[in-house]
Design an enzyme around this catalytic site. Structure first.
Site, short mmCIF file in Angstrom:
data_model
loop_
_atom_site.label_atom_id
_atom_site.label_comp_id
_atom_site.label_asym_id
_atom_site.label_seq_id
_atom_site.Cartn_x
_atom_site.Cartn_y
_atom_site.Cartn_z
CE LYS A 11 1.81 6.50 -2.87
NZ LYS A 11 2.75 5.37 -2.03
CE1 TYR A 51 -0.09 3.71 1.98
CE2 TYR A 51 0.20 6.14 2.43
CZ TYR A 51 0.16 4.90 1.46
OH TYR A 51 0.24 5.26 0.25
CG PHE A 59 8.06 0.86 4.91
CD1 PHE A 59 6.65 1.15 4.92
CD2 PHE A 59 8.09 -0.59 5.00
CE1 PHE A 59 5.61 0.41 4.73
CE2 PHE A 59 6.89 -1.41 4.58
CZ PHE A 59 5.74 -0.89 4.49
CB THR A 93 5.36 -1.64 -4.24
OG1 THR A 93 4.30 -2.40 -4.19
CG2 THR A 93 5.63 -0.50 -3.17
NE ARG A 104 3.55 2.77 -7.06
CZ ARG A 104 2.75 1.91 -6.13
NH1 ARG A 104 2.65 0.67 -6.56
NH2 ARG A 104 2.32 2.50 -4.92
CG ASN A 114 5.70 4.37 -4.48
OD1 ASN A 114 4.85 5.34 -4.16
ND2 ASN A 114 5.61 3.02 -3.92
CG HIS A 117 -2.65 4.66 -2.29
ND1 HIS A 117 -2.36 3.23 -1.63
CD2 HIS A 117 -4.11 4.58 -2.28
CE1 HIS A 117 -3.41 2.83 -1.18
NE2 HIS A 117 -4.43 3.65 -1.63
CD GLU A 128 -7.20 2.20 0.51
OE1 GLU A 128 -7.34 2.73 -0.69
OE2 GLU A 128 -6.12 1.63 1.04
P1 RTP Z 1 0.32 2.14 -1.78
O1 RTP Z 1 -0.38 1.34 -0.53
O2 RTP Z 1 0.97 3.44 -1.77
O3 RTP Z 1 -0.51 1.99 -3.05
O4 RTP Z 1 1.63 0.96 -2.14
P2 RTP Z 1 1.40 -0.49 -2.54
O5 RTP Z 1 0.16 -0.82 -2.30
O6 RTP Z 1 2.02 -0.79 -4.00
O7 RTP Z 1 2.66 -0.90 -1.41
P3 RTP Z 1 2.29 -1.19 0.15
O8 RTP Z 1 2.70 -2.55 0.32
O9 RTP Z 1 0.91 -0.83 0.71
O10 RTP Z 1 3.31 -0.03 0.80
C1 RTP Z 1 2.76 1.38 1.09
C2 RTP Z 1 3.80 2.00 0.70
O11 RTP Z 1 4.83 1.90 1.73
C3 RTP Z 1 6.37 2.00 1.12
N1 RTP Z 1 6.83 0.79 1.25
N2 RTP Z 1 8.23 0.71 1.60
N3 RTP Z 1 10.68 -0.32 1.93
C4 RTP Z 1 9.92 -0.96 1.72
O12 RTP Z 1 9.98 -2.18 1.74
C5 RTP Z 1 8.57 -0.37 1.41
N4 RTP Z 1 7.54 -1.34 1.27
C6 RTP Z 1 6.56 -0.57 0.88
C7 RTP Z 1 5.85 2.37 -0.41
O13 RTP Z 1 6.36 3.63 -0.91
C8 RTP Z 1 4.64 1.80 -0.50
O14 RTP Z 1 4.19 2.54 -1.60
MG MG Z 2 -0.89 -0.46 -0.53
#
Ligand code: RTP
Ligand code: MG
Length: 141
Positions: A11, A51, A59, A93, A104, A114, A117, A128
């Site tokens: 990222k 996304y 968010f 995350t 991370r 973070n 991805h 993806e």
């Molecule tokens: P990613 O898709 O980026 O790999 O991250 P992830 O699976 O660990 O988390 P995901 O639930 O898919 O969320 C995508 C991105 O959104 C942001 N986020 N912010 N403020 C919040 O509660 C929140 N939750 C998610 C994070 O930057 C996350 O990587």
């Molecule tokens: Mg994700």
């Protein structure tokens, strides 16, 4: 365990920190192979489409803003159990909750920025990978 492919994105925060090489080294040391890679500066449309599952989340706007704030490196990683292995290397995350030694934990400070991805399931990996790469841009080896 099967050989899988997964989509990884380094990222904008990690690219800005000059950590591309260190992050890719972790994938390679864990036995994952980079079989496709490119650097891109995502448009709002491309990041939002990527996304799309989070479109209704509070968010979402910040997430798209962050993902378009600078260049990213998008890769396809291949290897045994690649989807789960990549998620394990990435850590939780929220970097504050990420296990010591994960990407991370070592390269990120906030949940918004973070560092990486990774696809979270075989279905998302398939979508993806195809979202960023044509078949002729992937080089199995
Ligand atoms: P990613 O898709 O980026 O790999 O991250 P992830 O699976 O660990 O988390 P995901 O639930 O898919 O969320 C995508 C991105 O959104 C942001 N986020 N912010 N403020 C919040 O509660 C929140 N939750 C998610 C994070 O930057 C996350 O990587
Ligand atoms: Mg994700």
């Amino acid at each position: 365990m099967a050989t899988e492919r997964t989509l990884s994105i380094i990222k904008p925060d990690a690219v800005a920190k000059n950590a591309i090489g260190e992050i890719i080294a972790r994938f390679e040391k864990a036995g994952l192979k980079v079989v496709a890679a490119k650097m891109l500066h995502l448009s709002e449309e491309k990041a939002g489409g990527f996304y799309a599952e989070h479109k209704e989340r509070p968010f979402f706007k910040d997430l798209v803003g962050f993902m378009t704030s600078g260049p990213v490196v998008v890769q396809v990683l291949e290897g045994e159990d690649a989807i789960a292995k990549n998620r394990e290397l990435m850590g939780a995350t929220n970097p504050k909750e990420a296990a010591p030694g994960t990407i991370r934990a070592d390269f990120a400070e906030t949940i918004d920025a973070n560092a990486v991805h990774g696809s979270d399931s075989p279905a998302s990996a398939e979508r993806e990978v195809a979202y960023f790469f044509n078949a002729d841009e992937i080089c199995p080896r």
